[in-house]
Write a protein that holds these residues in place. Structure first.
Motif, PDB file in Angstrom:
ATOM      1  N   TYR A 180      -2.871   9.547  -3.285  1.00 38.94           N
ATOM      2  CA  TYR A 180      -2.771  10.995  -3.453  1.00 38.94           C
ATOM      3  C   TYR A 180      -3.542  11.447  -4.701  1.00 38.94           C
ATOM      4  O   TYR A 180      -4.332  12.387  -4.658  1.00 38.94           O
ATOM      5  N   SER A 181      -3.336  10.725  -5.812  1.00 37.40           N
ATOM      6  CA  SER A 181      -3.996  11.107  -7.065  1.00 37.40           C
ATOM      7  C   SER A 181      -5.505  11.015  -6.967  1.00 37.40           C
ATOM      8  O   SER A 181      -6.225  11.898  -7.433  1.00 37.40           O
ATOM      9  N   LEU A 182      -5.986   9.921  -6.366  1.00 36.70           N
ATOM     10  CA  LEU A 182      -7.438   9.736  -6.285  1.00 36.70           C
ATOM     11  C   LEU A 182      -8.066  10.781  -5.378  1.00 36.70           C
ATOM     12  O   LEU A 182      -9.139  11.305  -5.667  1.00 36.70           O
ATOM     13  N   VAL A 183      -7.384  11.096  -4.266  1.00 40.83           N
ATOM     14  CA  VAL A 183      -7.916  12.118  -3.349  1.00 40.83           C
ATOM     15  C   VAL A 183      -7.956  13.467  -4.063  1.00 40.83           C
ATOM     16  O   VAL A 183      -8.956  14.183  -4.038  1.00 40.83           O
ATOM     17  N   ILE A 226       0.839  -1.194   0.000  1.00 41.55           N
ATOM     18  CA  ILE A 226       0.000   0.000   0.000  1.00 41.55           C
ATOM     19  C   ILE A 226       0.875   1.246   0.000  1.00 41.55           C
ATOM     20  O   ILE A 226       0.600   2.221  -0.696  1.00 41.55           O
ATOM     21  N   TYR A 227       1.989   1.168   0.727  1.00 45.03           N
ATOM     22  CA  TYR A 227       2.890   2.320   0.769  1.00 45.03           C
ATOM     23  C   TYR A 227       3.449   2.598  -0.625  1.00 45.03           C
ATOM     24  O   TYR A 227       3.571   3.742  -1.041  1.00 45.03           O
ATOM     25  N   GLU A 228       3.747   1.512  -1.375  1.00 46.36           N
ATOM     26  CA  GLU A 228       4.256   1.705  -2.726  1.00 46.36           C
ATOM     27  C   GLU A 228       3.234   2.396  -3.632  1.00 46.36           C
ATOM     28  O   GLU A 228       3.593   3.055  -4.598  1.00 46.36           O
ATOM     29  N   TYR A 229       1.985   2.223  -3.314  1.00 45.19           N
ATOM     30  CA  TYR A 229       0.923   2.827  -4.121  1.00 45.19           C
ATOM     31  C   TYR A 229       0.456   4.164  -3.548  1.00 45.19           C
ATOM     32  O   TYR A 229      -0.636   4.604  -3.841  1.00 45.19           O
ATOM     33  N   ARG A 230       1.288   4.778  -2.700  1.00 47.77           N
ATOM     34  CA  ARG A 230       0.836   6.004  -2.034  1.00 47.77           C
ATOM     35  C   ARG A 230       0.450   7.103  -3.013  1.00 47.77           C
ATOM     36  O   ARG A 230      -0.462   7.875  -2.773  1.00 47.77           O
ATOM     37  N   LEU A 231       1.149   7.133  -4.169  1.00 46.32           N
ATOM     38  CA  LEU A 231       0.826   8.181  -5.140  1.00 46.32           C
ATOM     39  C   LEU A 231      -0.583   7.989  -5.693  1.00 46.32           C
ATOM     40  O   LEU A 231      -1.258   8.944  -6.044  1.00 46.32           O
ATOM     41  N   MET A 232      -1.015   6.734  -5.748  1.00 43.52           N
ATOM     42  CA  MET A 232      -2.373   6.471  -6.240  1.00 43.52           C
ATOM     43  C   MET A 232      -3.388   7.056  -5.273  1.00 43.52           C
ATOM     44  O   MET A 232      -4.373   7.659  -5.695  1.00 43.52           O
ATOM     45  N   PHE A 260     -10.995   7.045  -0.440  1.00 45.81           N
ATOM     46  CA  PHE A 260     -12.291   7.656  -0.180  1.00 45.81           C
ATOM     47  C   PHE A 260     -12.312   8.295   1.205  1.00 45.81           C
ATOM     48  O   PHE A 260     -12.671   9.466   1.365  1.00 45.81           O
ATOM     49  N   VAL A 261     -11.906   7.535   2.219  1.00 42.17           N
ATOM     50  CA  VAL A 261     -11.938   8.053   3.587  1.00 42.17           C
ATOM     51  C   VAL A 261     -10.974   9.229   3.730  1.00 42.17           C
ATOM     52  O   VAL A 261     -11.287  10.231   4.369  1.00 42.17           O
ATOM     53  N   THR A 262      -9.818   9.117   3.059  1.00 43.22           N
ATOM     54  CA  THR A 262      -8.849  10.206   3.160  1.00 43.22           C
ATOM     55  C   THR A 262      -9.403  11.488   2.559  1.00 43.22           C
ATOM     56  O   THR A 262      -9.219  12.570   3.122  1.00 43.22           O
ATOM     57  N   SER A 263     -10.100  11.367   1.443  1.00 39.18           N
ATOM     58  CA  SER A 263     -10.612  12.597   0.846  1.00 39.18           C
ATOM     59  C   SER A 263     -11.694  13.223   1.723  1.00 39.18           C
ATOM     60  O   SER A 263     -11.762  14.440   1.857  1.00 39.18           O
ATOM     61  N   GLN A 264     -12.496  12.378   2.368  1.00 41.36           N
ATOM     62  CA  GLN A 264     -13.472  12.917   3.326  1.00 41.36           C
ATOM     63  C   GLN A 264     -12.753  13.549   4.517  1.00 41.36           C
ATOM     64  O   GLN A 264     -13.173  14.569   5.058  1.00 41.36           O
TER      65      GLN A 264
END
Lengths: 258, 440
Positions: A15-18, A7-13, A108-112
């Motif tokens: 970030y991008s989705l948020v 999941i850490y490797e996909y952190r940019l994803m 999703f939760v992060t963007s909220q």
């Protein structure tokens, strides 16, 4: 452990989705991003009118009392109701691309959560204007409370999003549940109004310690009670743990079920 | 797993529940329990194989044979019911182009979103950004919102991101059919380049010739098991033979066979110098069209047509302005006198672009006594990038058709430069203005 690394490797994803979500949200509206601030203020206005003029709750500075509880609640409630459909909403991605599925509820939760953080700028300002004396200890506790609430919301979103894939009614059930939950939490009224004999059941609500902790800092102007805080941390950890386990189990058949 | 193995598939089994009428809601689950009847279909049954590092492998099979499921299992989108898949290195799966694109964000921002979904970090994307933009040829548009793009531009951007991921293992499902022929040719050569760098590639495609051009090995999946595994040429021959038998068994029509197969088979048979009688695939092509695109008295029949450049190697894709050679074989059922050969070019919409025959061009008429061939060379074809249908005819001098085959062949054209229109017009510029060599 492997999962966390992935999941850490996909952190940019995440970030991008948020970013995509936040950018897309107010696209085309005149006020644009300002809505993030205007929206909580207007909500505050409505609730304040209802509860200070019509249904008097008998609490001093009720608008602030309500506001401090409501903003974290709105985040929590969005994570439950919106979280339940977030996997289904991204089914094209899930069916076609391999990535850690946890990314979707996390984004999703992060963007909220980011929305809530922005609203908190308004909350803190209103709190200061209202003459609440914010303590250093209290301010230092805020990020901890937020983190705990984030973990709890994420845990619930992980569970609800994965279950909803198999059982679509959950979306509607959760909407009702979220409404009931609001009234089972001391947000629109003080805890003291709950009749003594129901109090033992009432106290089981895991959101209550979190709301109380926020209120300690931003309404009462004191450092939250350590037991309240520890209880909240405990609940947060249990939820996230359960969420990760359940999600990990259920996500294996996502691509087939969607 | 040995060092030289990139993908190891061991005893892989995948089953799907096929619901007759699936209820997902509470009411349906409780009230209509028996409606949830389902059968379990085994899509893959105990499949095992190794793919070596740097190998390019094509997965073939008819629709529903399990090849796409296999690809999804390898990529990790689906989980197996039995067996395992082991992979050495980073996998990139090109099953979906433009995943996560947001129409209101710019091409550049969407590169970041899309690439992040493939698991790239910010540094990795920044390192690739220029080559992605270069490949997409969208330099002037890269900061415009994606919603302003044409669908061709959109696909170009999406493909450019996907192809630049730099994985150790690249999985591709039917996506080489993007953009115009020009861009396709470019994608194709990029894929060759990636392969030469030692990337392991697995492709699912309906286009057997595409697989033959890229892959060293073909695996044919049928009914959930491996039916054949070997060099593409060997496996494909066997596969086509099998499909042909199936089709004949099904009465010649009902089996769903893509037209590319038919065209491909024609070419193949020709290459193998098989007998010059009317081959069943052509009959199938005619029948598939209800026979309305081919008619004539039938004394002489066109048996095969090859389009090529001057080197005589059959191909379908031509650069605008080059010479195209059409070699047409015919079979004489009954000798005829006074025959005329003809050719015609049509757009896919049906518009006739050009047509001529040997009589119009002033050649004497022919007497056809035995099987033979004729070649027509179209010099510097001016047809701008698109697909065109070419028709061929043999007719009597008075215009009565012997064999008029209207949709005999399709060719594509491409062009290196972005000039536009229906036809290339030869031209020169003359000017007096001072020339500015330095734009800097």
């Amino acid at each position: 452990m492997n999962k966390i690394k992935e999941i850490y490797e996909y952190r940019l994803m995440v970030y991008s989705l948020v970013k995509r979500d936040l950018r897309g949200k107010y696209k085309g509206s005149v006020l644009g991003f300002m809505w993030t601030f205007v929206n909580p203020l207007l909500q505050l206005l409505v609730y304040n009118m209802v509860f200070s003029i019509i249904m008097k709750a008998g609490v001093e500075k009720f608008y602030l009392y309500l506001f401090v509880g409501l903003i974290p609640w709105l985040f929590f409630s969005a994570a439950i109701t919106g979280g339940s459909t977030c996997i289904i909403a991204q089914k094209d991605l899930i069916k076609k691309i391999r990535f850690p599925r946890e990314i979707i509820p996390i984004s999703f939760v992060t963007s909220q959560f980011v929305n809530m953080l922005l609203s908190f700028i308004v909350v803190i300002l209103v709190s200061l204007v209202s003459g609440v004396h914010l303590t250093v200890g209290g301010i230092l506790c805020l990020p901890v409370i937020m983190l705990v609430e984030y973990l709890m919301a994420l845990g619930i979103a992980l569970i609800s999003s994965s279950l909803t894939v198999y059982f679509r009614d959950l979306e509607h059930i959760l909407a009702i549940l979220a409404m009931a939950w609001l009234y089972a939490t001391p947000i629109c009224y003080p805890e003291e109004m709950v009749p003594e004999k129901y109090l033992s059941i009432y106290r089981l609500n895991p959101v209550t310690p979190i709301v109380n902790a926020y209120r300690d800092v931003l309404y009462w102007g004191r450092t939250p009670d350590l037991t309240t805080l520890l209880l909240a941390v405990g609940i947060g950890l249990v939820t996230i743990f359960a969420g990760v386990l359940i999600f990990g189990r259920l996500q294996r058949r996502f691509a087939e079920e969607l | 797993m040995e060092d030289n193995v990139a993908i190891r598939v061991s005893n892989l089994t995948k089953k799907f529940k096929v619901y007759y009428d699936k209820g997902r809601s509470l009411k349906e689950v409780i009230l209509f329990r028996n409606r949830n009847k389902h059968e379990v279909r085994t899509v893959l049954n105990d499949v095992s194989f190794d793919i070596k590092k740097g190998e390019a492998v094509g997965l073939i099979g008819h629709n529903g044979c399990g090849k796409s499921t296999l690809l999804k299992l390898i990529s990790g989108i689906l989980y197996p019911d039995g067996g395992s898949v082991e992979i050495a290195g980073r996998v990139s799966s090109l099953l979906e182009l433009g995943a996560g694109f947001h129409p209101d964000m710019s091409g550049r921002e969407n590169i970041y979103i899309n690439a992040s979904i493939f698991g790239l970090t910010r540094e990795e994307i920044e390192a690739r950004l220029q080559s992605i933009i270069d490949f997409s040829e969208l330099h002037g548009f890269i900061d415009n919102p994606v919603r302003t793009y044409s669908s061709g531009m959109y696909m170009r951007l999406a493909f450019s991101v996907a192809i630049n991921v730099d994985a150790d293992v690249l999985l591709i499902d039917e996506i080489l059919a993007v953009g115009d022929a020009n861009f396709q040719a470019k994608c194709f050569s990029k894929l060759q380049e990636i392969k030469e760098k030692g990337t392991t590639i697995v492709i699912v495609s309906h286009s057997l010739s595409q697989i033959e051009n890229i892959c060293d090995r073909s695996i044919w999946i049928n009914e959930g098991v491996i039916k054949a595994d070997g060099t593409p040429l060997a496996v494909h021959s066997e596969y086509l033979e099998f499909m042909n038998e199936q089709r004949q068994a099904a009465g010649g029509k009902s089996l769903d066979i893509p037209p590319e197969y038919v065209a491909y088979m024609q070419e193949r048979r020709y290459k193998e110098n098989l007998k010059l009688s009317m081959i069943p695939e052509q009959q199938a092509a005619v029948e598939a069209n209800g026979g309305q695109y081919r008619w004539g008295s039938g004394e002489v029949k066109i048996t095969s047509i090859t389009a090529s450049g001057p080197d005589g190697v059959g191909k379908r894709l031509f650069e605008v302005g080059t010479d195209v050679y059409f070699k047409v074989h015919y079979h004489v059922e009954k000798p005829i006198k006074d025959a005329v050969f003809g050719i015609g070019f049509f757009r896919n919409s049906g518009e006739n672009l050009y047509g001529t025959n040997t009589r119009i061009d002033g050649h004497p008429n022919f007497d056809l006594n035995e099987d033979g061939e004729f070649t027509i060379i179209m010099r510097k074809i001016p047809l701008m990038p698109d697909q065109y249908t070419v028709s061929f005819s043999i007719e009597y001098g008075d215009g009565v058709p012997v064999d008029y085959w209207k949709d005999a062949l399709k060719i594509d054209t491409y062009r290196q430069t972005p000039d536009v229109g229906g036809f290339f017009m030869e031209h020169d510029w003359e000017y007096e203005a001072e020339r500015q060599d330095d734009n800097g």
